[in-house]
Design a protein around this motif. Structure first.
Motif, mmCIF file in Angstrom:
data_model
loop_
_atom_site.group_PDB
_atom_site.id
_atom_site.type_symbol
_atom_site.label_atom_id
_atom_site.label_comp_id
_atom_site.label_asym_id
_atom_site.label_seq_id
_atom_site.Cartn_x
_atom_site.Cartn_y
_atom_site.Cartn_z
ATOM 1 N N ARG A 72 31.235 1.422 82.144
ATOM 2 C CA ARG A 72 29.718 1.502 81.282
ATOM 3 C C ARG A 72 28.774 0.459 81.703
ATOM 4 O O ARG A 72 29.309 -0.502 81.727
ATOM 5 C CB ARG A 72 30.306 1.636 80.029
ATOM 6 C CG ARG A 72 30.778 2.990 79.439
ATOM 7 C CD ARG A 72 31.008 2.971 78.089
ATOM 8 N NE ARG A 72 30.292 2.300 77.046
ATOM 9 C CZ ARG A 72 30.921 2.085 75.905
ATOM 10 N NH1 ARG A 72 32.016 2.229 75.556
ATOM 11 N NH2 ARG A 72 29.897 1.337 75.167
ATOM 12 N N ALA A 123 24.823 -1.189 80.741
ATOM 13 C CA ALA A 123 23.874 -1.183 79.651
ATOM 14 C C ALA A 123 22.837 -0.055 79.655
ATOM 15 O O ALA A 123 22.968 0.820 80.478
ATOM 16 C CB ALA A 123 23.108 -2.385 80.033
ATOM 17 N N THR A 170 16.878 -5.579 81.193
ATOM 18 C CA THR A 170 18.067 -5.788 80.474
ATOM 19 C C THR A 170 18.299 -6.878 79.552
ATOM 20 O O THR A 170 19.088 -7.071 78.868
ATOM 21 C CB THR A 170 19.255 -5.754 81.620
ATOM 22 O OG1 THR A 170 19.101 -7.105 82.346
ATOM 23 C CG2 THR A 170 19.416 -4.601 82.681
ATOM 24 N N THR A 173 21.021 -10.276 76.005
ATOM 25 C CA THR A 173 20.818 -8.940 76.284
ATOM 26 C C THR A 173 19.765 -8.196 75.473
ATOM 27 O O THR A 173 19.847 -8.661 74.150
ATOM 28 C CB THR A 173 22.431 -8.025 75.783
ATOM 29 O OG1 THR A 173 23.327 -8.770 76.421
ATOM 30 C CG2 THR A 173 22.397 -6.783 76.185
#
Lengths: 163, 210
Positions: free
Chosen positions: B23, B25, B141, B203
């Motif tokens: 998985r 972002a 990101t 993040t």
């Protein structure tokens, strides 16, 4: 000299009960790369975090729970702090002590982020938190550029260990 | 033969299951260097809408995804201000964009942005990416995350993606000043040599799915 040593010993003794938490090992990139490349059938859960990163701090208990739950299996949890090395004594060590972290804690002593991020994982953008779940004997490598729940971590570990 | 085939299928099944466990972002993909940028309209701290095409005088922009709360973004705040001071007059103003969801990062609300821009005398727009669509389209990101855009005709193209320099803790100790190097090369009509770098950052605080 003795005058100097005695208080030091006393200090160490006094600190002993609190010393059950992990010591923080300061490493350079090659030591970390060596661990990430171990060809063994052990599942490594390597979390990159920092004391200044709020979502990282919030998810740390999940790694602690994972470590405790899988202590008898070939699962290793490693917490790699990306705090500045200059913050080791002021921030990282006190944090690890205070939280009583039982997982292994390393601090990566590298400054050139552009070089070391790719040296850890080419698909990582550099955002924290970041977690690698890998098993080299089974050629499994999962990456998570986001905070994880205990359930998500367990799912990743099971996928890494699957026959 | 049959046996080896079934082993192969079993292996394939494992690969597929593990594959789905990967998985990333939410900001998968996004712009690469050389890509044309889709224009957008975002609300500035002064209440006005800002778009790339809205300023005919510029040669490009230094787009910085940043925020109030991330310690790494804060560490670079003065350097972002300095970039605007140095390059706005040369046709490349800073365009700061806060992509964080204030529900997840309370210090990143519109009101907090207004206060920060005022306190630090931002001489550049500080835009709120409320839907997070712009960050997602760019492929940002983290904060801080820089995209240098260069005008080519009516369009803007990505000339550089990445970090500001290679020392977050101490600007003076940086040995590589990626954005300044890229700007120097762009202004000299040259190709950007180091057009993509990586850096540690926070993040982006994506909205929690309902």
């Amino acid at each position: 000299m003795i005058k100097l040593v005695r208080p030091l010993v006393l200090l160490l003794l006094a600190a002993a009960p609190a010393a059950r938490a992990q010591q923080v090992r300061v490493v350079k990139l090659p030591a970390l790369q060596q661990l990430l490349q171990r060809p063994t059938d052990t599942t490594y859960v390597v979390n990159f975090w920092a004391t200044w990163c709020k979502p990282c701090i919030e998810e740390l208990p999940h790694f602690e729970q994972l470590r405790a739950k899988y202590a008898r299996q070939k699962v290793q949890v490693l917490l790699v702090s990306l705090d500045f090395p200059s913050k080791l004594d002021a921030k990282v060590r006190p944090f690890v002590q205070k939280q009583g972290l039982k997982s292994r804690v390393w601090l990566l002593n590298e400054a050139d982020q552009n070089a070391y991020i790719d040296g850890i994982d080419r698909q990582w953008s550099g955002a924290l938190p970041f977690t690698l779940v890998l098993n080299n004997a089974r050629q499994r490598r999962q990456r998570f550029e986001q905070p994880l729940t205990l359930a998500e971590l367990e799912k990743a570990v099971l996928a890494a260990q699957a026959p | 033969m049959k046996k080896s085939l079934s082993v192969l299928f079993a292996l394939l099944a494992v690969v597929l299951t593990v594959g789905t466990a990967f998985r990333f972002a939410p900001a998968e993909g996004g712009y690469q260097v050389g890509d044309k940028v889709a224009d957008f309209k975002l609300k500035n701290v002064d209440g006005k809408l800002v778009s790339l095409g809205g300023n005919a005088a510029v040669k490009g922009y230094i787009v910085v995804f940043t925020c109030n709360t991330c310690p790494y973004a804060r560490a670079y705040e003065d350097r972002v201000i300095a970039l605007n001071q140095k390059y706005a007059a040369k046709g490349y103003p800073v365009l700061a964009i806060n992509p964080n969801d204030p529900q997840v990062a309370p210090g990143d609300s519109y009101a907090d942005m207004q206060k920060r821009a005022k306190d630090k005398h931002y001489a550049f727009p500080y835009l709120m990416d409320e839907t997070q669509d712009v960050a997602r389209t760019f492929g940002a990101t983290r904060t801080p995350h820089v995209y240098v855009l260069q005008r080519t005709g009516q369009d803007f193209k990505v000339a550089y993606i990445g970090a500001i320099d290679n020392n977050t803790e101490d600007a003076k100790a940086a040995t590589q000043r990626y954005v300044e190097d890229a700007m120097g090369q762009l202004l000299a009509g040259q190709a950007v040599q180091t057009s993509s770098t990586k850096a540690i950052g926070c993040t982006i605080k994506w909205k929690k799915k309902a």
